[in-house]
Write a protein that holds these residues in place. Structure first.
Motif, short mmCIF file in Angstrom:
data_model
loop_
_atom_site.label_atom_id
_atom_site.label_comp_id
_atom_site.label_asym_id
_atom_site.label_seq_id
_atom_site.Cartn_x
_atom_site.Cartn_y
_atom_site.Cartn_z
N VAL A 186 60.22 63.21 67.45
CA VAL A 186 58.92 62.54 67.51
C VAL A 186 57.86 63.36 66.79
O VAL A 186 56.89 62.82 66.23
CB VAL A 186 58.51 62.27 68.98
CG1 VAL A 186 58.15 63.56 69.70
CG2 VAL A 186 57.35 61.28 69.06
N GLU A 187 58.06 64.69 66.76
CA GLU A 187 57.12 65.55 66.04
C GLU A 187 57.15 65.30 64.53
O GLU A 187 56.14 65.45 63.85
CB GLU A 187 57.42 67.01 66.32
CG GLU A 187 57.09 67.49 67.72
CD GLU A 187 58.10 67.03 68.77
OE1 GLU A 187 57.76 67.05 69.96
OE2 GLU A 187 59.24 66.66 68.38
N GLU A 188 58.31 64.90 64.01
CA GLU A 188 58.45 64.67 62.57
C GLU A 188 57.69 63.46 62.08
O GLU A 188 57.41 63.34 60.88
CB GLU A 188 59.93 64.51 62.19
CG GLU A 188 60.75 65.77 62.26
CD GLU A 188 62.18 65.52 61.83
OE1 GLU A 188 62.41 65.33 60.61
OE2 GLU A 188 63.07 65.50 62.70
N ILE A 189 57.34 62.55 62.99
CA ILE A 189 56.69 61.32 62.54
C ILE A 189 55.19 61.34 62.80
O ILE A 189 54.53 60.29 62.79
CB ILE A 189 57.33 60.08 63.21
CG1 ILE A 189 57.19 60.13 64.73
CG2 ILE A 189 58.79 59.95 62.80
CD1 ILE A 189 57.61 58.84 65.40
N GLU A 190 54.63 62.53 63.02
CA GLU A 190 53.18 62.63 63.23
C GLU A 190 52.41 62.06 62.04
O GLU A 190 51.33 61.50 62.20
CB GLU A 190 52.78 64.08 63.47
CG GLU A 190 53.15 64.61 64.85
CD GLU A 190 52.52 63.82 65.97
OE1 GLU A 190 51.29 63.58 65.92
OE2 GLU A 190 53.24 63.41 66.90
N GLU A 222 41.62 46.51 55.26
CA GLU A 222 41.16 45.44 56.15
C GLU A 222 40.98 45.89 57.59
O GLU A 222 40.35 45.19 58.38
CB GLU A 222 42.16 44.28 56.12
CG GLU A 222 42.32 43.63 54.76
CD GLU A 222 43.45 44.26 53.95
OE1 GLU A 222 43.96 43.59 53.05
OE2 GLU A 222 43.82 45.42 54.24
N ALA A 223 41.55 47.04 57.97
CA ALA A 223 41.51 47.48 59.37
C ALA A 223 40.76 48.80 59.49
O ALA A 223 41.07 49.77 58.80
CB ALA A 223 42.93 47.63 59.92
N ASP A 224 39.78 48.82 60.40
CA ASP A 224 39.07 50.07 60.65
C ASP A 224 39.89 51.00 61.54
O ASP A 224 39.82 52.21 61.39
CB ASP A 224 37.72 49.79 61.33
CG ASP A 224 36.90 51.05 61.51
OD1 ASP A 224 36.29 51.51 60.52
OD2 ASP A 224 36.90 51.63 62.62
N VAL A 225 40.65 50.43 62.46
CA VAL A 225 41.40 51.22 63.43
C VAL A 225 42.91 51.07 63.21
O VAL A 225 43.40 49.96 62.98
CB VAL A 225 41.05 50.81 64.88
CG1 VAL A 225 41.86 51.62 65.89
CG2 VAL A 225 39.56 50.99 65.14
N ALA A 226 43.61 52.20 63.29
CA ALA A 226 45.08 52.20 63.20
C ALA A 226 45.64 52.87 64.45
O ALA A 226 45.08 53.85 64.95
CB ALA A 226 45.55 52.93 61.96
N LEU A 227 46.76 52.36 64.93
CA LEU A 227 47.41 52.90 66.12
C LEU A 227 48.92 52.94 65.91
O LEU A 227 49.52 51.95 65.50
CB LEU A 227 47.10 52.02 67.35
CG LEU A 227 47.93 52.28 68.62
CD1 LEU A 227 47.59 53.65 69.20
CD2 LEU A 227 47.71 51.18 69.65
N VAL A 228 49.51 54.10 66.20
CA VAL A 228 50.96 54.24 66.21
C VAL A 228 51.38 54.69 67.60
O VAL A 228 50.85 55.66 68.15
CB VAL A 228 51.44 55.29 65.18
CG1 VAL A 228 52.95 55.52 65.33
CG2 VAL A 228 51.14 54.83 63.77
N LEU A 229 52.33 53.95 68.19
CA LEU A 229 52.90 54.31 69.49
C LEU A 229 54.29 54.89 69.26
O LEU A 229 55.14 54.22 68.64
CB LEU A 229 52.98 53.09 70.41
CG LEU A 229 51.65 52.46 70.81
CD1 LEU A 229 51.89 51.18 71.60
CD2 LEU A 229 50.80 53.44 71.62
N LYS A 230 54.53 56.11 69.74
CA LYS A 230 55.82 56.78 69.57
C LYS A 230 56.45 56.97 70.93
O LYS A 230 55.82 57.51 71.85
CB LYS A 230 55.61 58.13 68.87
CG LYS A 230 55.00 58.01 67.48
CD LYS A 230 54.26 59.26 67.07
CE LYS A 230 52.95 59.37 67.83
NZ LYS A 230 52.12 60.50 67.36
#
Length: 372
Positions: A289-293, A304-312
């Motif tokens: 999971v550390e590798e995909i930071e 087009e998007a002000d906010v980005a979210l990644v769930l790991k």
């Protein structure tokens, strides 16, 4: 045509004038080149004096950083530890994960022989210096030990830090905790050598996004220049930090981008793009999971998007959320509603619920924040 990296003159066909560039930049949020950041240290003279007093009076010092450490957290802790070891102190570096996993991108950092498991830190240390931990919960397994220490000094730059510890050196104007460590070393009379400089350079480079985030100031570049003057290979450091991955990472990235969702109406109409990475993908391709930071830095690119979210997803199902904002939305405040925190433009949280419920909560947090 350019010469030695210098753009063609503005009179060339198709060129954009300086005035046009400045006019375009003027509508963007944030400070322009004329702004300044207060020098680190000035608001904290009493805290600095107490920190130096504690260091001088203690032979054994434990230096800890937040769980799942990034370049600023680990780089800051190792830089300070190397400096203190040079002053004759007995030092240990640790972070509260079990098992402790150091991302491959940080495997080059000097001083890692000083890192010990969380269990090796005394139950009641004499002096603990905590680096880059925005809250006491971010200390993980070392939280109770840190609070049992005779003295706990906290060095951090997160605006969401509520203020914990006995001595608080928390400066949200600093672009990285490494800046505070640089100030600490100056006050200790320690001149960074190549090993220390590599750690400090990594700290400021990672937390400024290779010097492209808004928190970067002229002083940030001046500090980077001093580190480069020691002879470190910043090109190799940058290659390791951003331009080296396993092939498995590419497969995980492909899956995450395939699952990406764009929701233009969210974040108060400023737009949200999000995705998630199931643990099964990480296990299948042998990726931590550390590798995909860095995945968040790919997902945040759409204009087009002000906010980005990644769930790991961790093996136990816990979801780690990484958020970024272009400036219209304070994601630190939104993440605080999720029991997380961070910076206005970069923050995070953890959640035990499923993906659907977690995203719904995050949408609601964004809505509450943008409605203020």
């Amino acid at each position: 045509m350019t010469t030695a990296g210098i753009p063609a003159e503005s009179g060339a066909a198709g060129a954009v004038s300086t005035v046009e560039v400045e006019t375009a930049l003027a509508v963007l949020p944030g400070p322009r080149s004329g702004s300044s950041t207060p020098e680190p240290g000035r608001p904290f003279e009493a805290a600095w004096a107490r920190t130096l007093e504690l260091i001088a009076g203690t032979d054994e010092i434990d230096l800890i950083c937040h769980i799942c450490p990034d370049g600023d957290a680990l780089g800051s802790a190792l830089a300070a530890a190397l400096a203190l070891r040079g002053l004759g102190k007995r030092v240990r570096v640790s972070f509260g994960d079990d098992p402790q996993i150091i991302p491959e991108s940080l495997s080059f950092l000097p001083g890692q022989e000083l890192i010990v498991p969380a269990a090796a830190v005394p139950d009641a240390p004499a002096l603990v210096l905590a680096f880059d931990a925005a809250s006491e919960e971010r200390l993980g397994l070392l939280r109770d030990k840190a609070f049992a220490a005779a003295d706990l000094v906290v060095l951090d730059h997160h605006a969401s830090n509520p203020g914990f510890g006995d001595v608080r050196l928390i400066d949200p104007s600093a672009p990285a905790t490494a800046v505070l460590v640089d100030e600490l070393l100056r006050r200790l009379g320690v001149r960074p050598d190549r090993a220390i400089a590599a750690c400090l350079y990594t700290g400021i480079a990672t937390d400024t996004g290779s010097f492209k985030y808004r928190a970067t100031t002229p002083a940030t570049h001046e500090m980077a220049g001093r580190m480069l003057a020691t002879g470190i290979r910043h090109d190799l450091i940058s290659r390791q930090l951003w331009d080296t991955t396993s092939f498995g990472y590419l497969k995980v990235l492909a899956g995450a981008l395939e699952r990406a969702v764009f929701e233009p109406e969210e974040a108060g109409g400023h737009g949200l793009v999000w995705t998630w990475v199931p643990y099964q993908d990480l296990a299948l391709f042998g990726v931590t999971v550390e590798e995909i930071e860095g995945l968040i830095d790919v997902l945040r690119k759409p204009a087009e998007a002000d906010v980005a979210l990644v769930l790991k997803q961790d093996p136990d199902g816990t979801l780690r959320g990484s958020c970024r904002s272009r400036g219209a939305v304070d994601v630190a405040a939104a993440c605080a509603r999720m029991d997380g925190g961070g910076h206005v433009f970069a923050a995070g949280f953890s959640a035990r619920a499923g993906v659907t419920e977690t995203v719904e909560r995050f949408r609601a947090a964004l809505a509450e924040e943008t409605a203020r």
